[in-house]
Design a protein around this motif. Structure first.
Motif, PDB file in Angstrom:
ATOM      1  N   ARG A 172       1.030  -1.335   0.145  1.00  0.00           N
ATOM      2  CA  ARG A 172      -0.074   0.006   0.122  1.00  0.00           C
ATOM      3  C   ARG A 172       0.735   1.267  -0.034  1.00  0.00           C
ATOM      4  N   THR A 173       0.422   2.339  -0.867  1.00  0.00           N
ATOM      5  CA  THR A 173       1.290   3.640  -0.837  1.00  0.00           C
ATOM      6  C   THR A 173       0.157   4.630  -0.732  1.00  0.00           C
ATOM      7  N   PRO A 219       4.058  10.331  -3.313  1.00  0.00           N
ATOM      8  CA  PRO A 219       4.111   9.099  -2.342  1.00  0.00           C
ATOM      9  C   PRO A 219       4.790   9.764  -0.831  1.00  0.00           C
ATOM     10  N   VAL A 220       3.810   9.364   0.202  1.00  0.00           N
ATOM     11  CA  VAL A 220       4.420  10.049   1.506  1.00  0.00           C
ATOM     12  C   VAL A 220       4.635   8.908   2.429  1.00  0.00           C
ATOM     13  N   GLU A 221       4.037   7.635   1.999  1.00  0.00           N
ATOM     14  CA  GLU A 221       4.083   6.465   3.097  1.00  0.00           C
ATOM     15  C   GLU A 221       4.024   5.178   2.355  1.00  0.00           C
ATOM     16  N   THR A 222       4.764   4.045   2.264  1.00  0.00           N
ATOM     17  CA  THR A 222       4.369   2.940   1.816  1.00  0.00           C
ATOM     18  C   THR A 222       4.556   1.934   2.521  1.00  0.00           C
ATOM     19  N   ALA A 223       3.814   0.899   2.817  1.00  0.00           N
ATOM     20  CA  ALA A 223       3.841  -0.270   3.643  1.00  0.00           C
ATOM     21  C   ALA A 223       3.532  -1.722   2.897  1.00  0.00           C
ATOM     22  N   THR A 224       4.221  -2.750   3.578  1.00  0.00           N
ATOM     23  CA  THR A 224       3.857  -4.017   3.255  1.00  0.00           C
ATOM     24  C   THR A 224       3.155  -4.708   4.177  1.00  0.00           C
TER      25      THR A 224
END
Length: 249
Positions: free
Chosen positions: A219-220, A227-232
């Motif tokens: 998720r981004t 883009p201000v944050e990305t997560a797995t």
């Protein structure tokens, strides 16, 4: 016609007791020794039958305590609008999902300064080696591990602000935190795949190898296209229902 193996027969008996409520959520299964005596079987048969129920997500082992019937209520993850700013109550998406399922949410976290590798740099549209805040989470519902997540935020955006440390600042949840520093998230992207669980995920989520599989969501979050944050995010299959509702324009 070949005879059904003894461990499958026992698994069927125990599964039926679980599904009919004779063994309700939270109930402790008989020990391997008790099953051996009750059904006149070997220890290996009892062990294999329990392993099958674990792989199906029906039971969970607790070190030093025994094997228990798992709470079968799935968390529903509403991806569309899950961080809507006008939602009353907690600003944590996970906490909302857990509370809607009438389960108590808790989580563990570890935040640290790091640098972006090539994969994370590509997802955040920054240079490899750029400084980021990396946070690893383990989420629990009623004390049961149910989700893992690792997030990365460019420190060029959050450094020296009240939200630099994701869990120790003035707000909870990515959208609420970014709002606090006038970075307005206006969209997010999710990429969903599935794969076998990795050894560390099996341990952290109390899964049953070798057949355990997980959903993986990349998720981004974006603010005006940046883009201000990305997560797995790693979710055990069988413990979640994923719901996507998308407007059609």
């Amino acid at each position: 016609m070949p005879k059904t193996p003894a461990y499958l027969q026992l698994a069927t008996i125990l599964r039926t007791q679980i599904l009919t409520g004779d063994l309700p959520p939270g109930a402790k299964l008989p020990s391997e020794t008790q099953l051996m005596k009750q059904h006149d079987i070997s220890r290996s048969v009892a062990k294999w039958a329990i392993a099958m129920l674990k792989s199906e997500g029906l039971v969970v082992g607790r070190a030093g305590s025994g094997v228990y019937v798992r709470d079968g209520r799935r968390l529903i993850r509403y991806a569309h609008g899950r961080d809507m700013r006008n939602t009353a109550g907690t600003t944590s998406p996970f906490a909302r999902d857990a509370e809607q399922a009438e389960r108590t949410p808790t989580w563990e976290h570890d935040s640290r300064h790091d640098v972006a590798d090539e994969s994370i740099a590509r997802r955040l549209a920054i240079e490899p080696g750029a400084p980021v805040m990396r946070t690893a989470y383990r989420f629990l519902a009623d004390g049961e591990p149910i989700q893992l997540s690792t997030s990365w935020e460019p420190l060029a955006i959050t450094a020296s602000t009240p939200v630099e440390w994701p869990e120790d600042g003035a707000a909870v949840g990515v959208v609420a935190r970014m709002d606090l520093i006038d970075v307005r998230i206006d969209e997010f992207e999710e990429r969903l795949t599935d794969r076998p669980a990795l050894p560390n995920e099996v341990a952290a989520l109390d899964l049953a190898p070798p057949s355990a599989t997980v959903w993986v969501i990349e998720r981004t979050y974006y603010a005006a296209g940046v883009p201000v944050e990305t997560a797995t995010i790693v979710l055990p299959r069988g413990r979640y229902e994923l719901v996507y509702r998308v407007p059609v324009h």
